[in-house]
Design an enzyme around this catalytic site. Structure first.
Site, PDB file in Angstrom:
ATOM      1  N   GLY A  76      -5.022   0.692  11.737  1.00 45.22           N
ATOM      2  CA  GLY A  76      -6.459   0.495  11.824  1.00 45.22           C
ATOM      3  C   GLY A  76      -6.914  -0.302  10.617  1.00 45.22           C
ATOM      4  O   GLY A  76      -6.133  -0.531   9.682  1.00 45.22           O
TER       5      GLY A  76
ATOM      6  N   HIS B 229     -13.293   5.093   5.317  1.00 40.81           N
ATOM      7  CA  HIS B 229     -13.502   3.845   4.570  1.00 40.81           C
ATOM      8  C   HIS B 229     -14.984   3.459   4.534  1.00 40.81           C
ATOM      9  O   HIS B 229     -15.410   2.729   3.638  1.00 40.81           O
ATOM     10  CB  HIS B 229     -12.704   2.699   5.194  1.00 40.81           C
ATOM     11  CG  HIS B 229     -11.249   2.695   4.833  1.00 40.81           C
ATOM     12  ND1 HIS B 229     -10.794   2.470   3.555  1.00 40.81           N
ATOM     13  CD2 HIS B 229     -10.137   2.873   5.591  1.00 40.81           C
ATOM     14  CE1 HIS B 229      -9.464   2.510   3.538  1.00 40.81           C
ATOM     15  NE2 HIS B 229      -9.047   2.758   4.755  1.00 40.81           N
TER      16      HIS B 229
ATOM     17  N   HIS C 249      -9.474   8.602   9.295  1.00 41.27           N
ATOM     18  CA  HIS C 249      -9.057   7.761   8.162  1.00 41.27           C
ATOM     19  C   HIS C 249      -9.919   6.500   8.085  1.00 41.27           C
ATOM     20  O   HIS C 249     -10.433   6.150   7.016  1.00 41.27           O
ATOM     21  CB  HIS C 249      -7.575   7.405   8.319  1.00 41.27           C
ATOM     22  CG  HIS C 249      -7.049   6.467   7.278  1.00 41.27           C
ATOM     23  ND1 HIS C 249      -6.090   6.821   6.367  1.00 41.27           N
ATOM     24  CD2 HIS C 249      -7.365   5.158   6.997  1.00 41.27           C
ATOM     25  CE1 HIS C 249      -5.852   5.790   5.567  1.00 41.27           C
ATOM     26  NE2 HIS C 249      -6.604   4.768   5.938  1.00 41.27           N
ATOM     27  N   GLU C 250     -10.072   5.810   9.224  1.00 39.18           N
ATOM     28  CA  GLU C 250     -10.822   4.545   9.210  1.00 39.18           C
ATOM     29  C   GLU C 250     -12.288   4.782   8.880  1.00 39.18           C
ATOM     30  O   GLU C 250     -12.894   4.030   8.109  1.00 39.18           O
ATOM     31  CB  GLU C 250     -10.675   3.809  10.544  1.00 39.18           C
ATOM     32  CG  GLU C 250      -9.260   3.350  10.861  1.00 39.18           C
ATOM     33  CD  GLU C 250      -8.575   2.631   9.716  1.00 39.18           C
ATOM     34  OE1 GLU C 250      -9.250   1.920   8.955  1.00 39.18           O
ATOM     35  OE2 GLU C 250      -7.351   2.810   9.558  1.00 39.18           O
TER      36      GLU C 250
ATOM     37  N   CYS D 278      -2.089   3.468   3.861  1.00 37.64           N
ATOM     38  CA  CYS D 278      -3.307   2.666   3.956  1.00 37.64           C
ATOM     39  C   CYS D 278      -2.994   1.277   3.420  1.00 37.64           C
ATOM     40  O   CYS D 278      -2.341   1.149   2.371  1.00 37.64           O
ATOM     41  CB  CYS D 278      -4.424   3.310   3.142  1.00 37.64           C
ATOM     42  SG  CYS D 278      -5.963   2.384   3.185  1.00 37.64           S
ATOM     43  N   LEU D 279      -3.455   0.261   4.113  1.00 39.00           N
ATOM     44  CA  LEU D 279      -3.192  -1.107   3.674  1.00 39.00           C
ATOM     45  C   LEU D 279      -3.861  -1.407   2.328  1.00 39.00           C
ATOM     46  O   LEU D 279      -3.468  -2.344   1.644  1.00 39.00           O
ATOM     47  CB  LEU D 279      -3.659  -2.103   4.742  1.00 39.00           C
ATOM     48  CG  LEU D 279      -2.916  -1.978   6.087  1.00 39.00           C
ATOM     49  CD1 LEU D 279      -3.581  -2.855   7.137  1.00 39.00           C
ATOM     50  CD2 LEU D 279      -1.448  -2.337   5.939  1.00 39.00           C
TER      51      LEU D 279
ATOM     52  N   GLN E 200     -12.551  -2.946   3.877  1.00 43.70           N
ATOM     53  CA  GLN E 200     -11.238  -3.330   3.339  1.00 43.70           C
ATOM     54  C   GLN E 200     -11.081  -4.840   3.205  1.00 43.70           C
ATOM     55  O   GLN E 200     -10.176  -5.299   2.495  1.00 43.70           O
ATOM     56  CB  GLN E 200     -10.109  -2.774   4.216  1.00 43.70           C
ATOM     57  CG  GLN E 200      -9.977  -1.253   4.127  1.00 43.70           C
ATOM     58  CD  GLN E 200      -8.835  -0.757   4.997  1.00 43.70           C
ATOM     59  OE1 GLN E 200      -8.994  -0.558   6.190  1.00 43.70           O
ATOM     60  NE2 GLN E 200      -7.661  -0.589   4.399  1.00 43.70           N
TER      61      GLN E 200
HETATM   62 NI    NI Z   1      -6.976   2.850   5.175  1.00 44.53          NI
END
Ligand code: NI
Length: 179
Positions: free
Chosen positions: A47, A147, A143-144, A101-102, A52
């Site tokens: 995701g 953010h 999680h998303e 996480c990216l 981000q």
């Molecule tokens: Ni993430």
């Protein structure tokens, strides 16, 4: 195709509370979503959230509709664009699962999340979306959406003995595309 730079933990833009989208079906919104999809695909992310890539809006994308090489054993999550999301836990049950996480490259941690949730929001055309989810699907959504309130998964970890480098924790995992 535009693969955007993904901000990394430590960048203050990841800590903001994102603004709601007020205009749907605009060129700017569709372009943002295309960039998010291209960037997520290029990194094999499960995701990606607009903050981000430095965009201060309540937009997340997740799911691929096919198995994810970074999470090969995870169930398939439908590809979804979710705008101005609201999450409601269904019951008090939590479960632990490994997350990466990216924006936190090379690391994984064991994170508690609500096992079952209801989530709602809007698609890019402003049409409402409402679903129930459990397990990995529910985890990805939580999680998303974190953010969008300036939360990165390490902030949710309770047991820091279960937090470390992916290649140390999971030496067999093909991490060639990881982060
Ligand atoms: Ni993430």
């Amino acid at each position: 195709m535009t693969v955007r730079e993904i901000l990394k933990m430590g960048d203050p833009r990841l800590l903001r509370v994102a603004q709601p989208v007020t205009a749907f079906d605009t060129d700017d919104l569709h372009l943002l979503i295309t960039d998010l999809l291209d960037t997520m695909r290029a990194s094999n992310g499960a995701g990606l959230a607009a903050p981000q890539i430095g965009v201060d809006l309540q937009v997340v994308i997740f799911g691929s509709g096919s198995p994810n090489p970074r999470y090969p054993d995870a169930p398939i999550v439908p590809r979804t664009v979710l705008i101005n999301p609201v999450i409601t836990p269904l019951g008090a049950e939590e479960e632990l699962g490994w997350e990466g996480c990216l924006s936190v490259p090379g690391l994984r941690g064991l994170v508690p999340r609500a096992s079952r949730i209801h989530y709602s929001g809007f698609d890019p055309y402003g049409d409402p979306l409402s679903r129930e989810a459990e397990g990995f699907h529910a985890r990805v959504v939580q999680h998303e959406c974190d953010h969008l309130i300036g939360k990165l998964y390490p902030m949710r970890i309770r047991d820091f003995t279960q937090f470390g480098f992916t290649d140390v924790l999971f030496p067999g995992l093909d991490a060639s595309q990881d982060d």
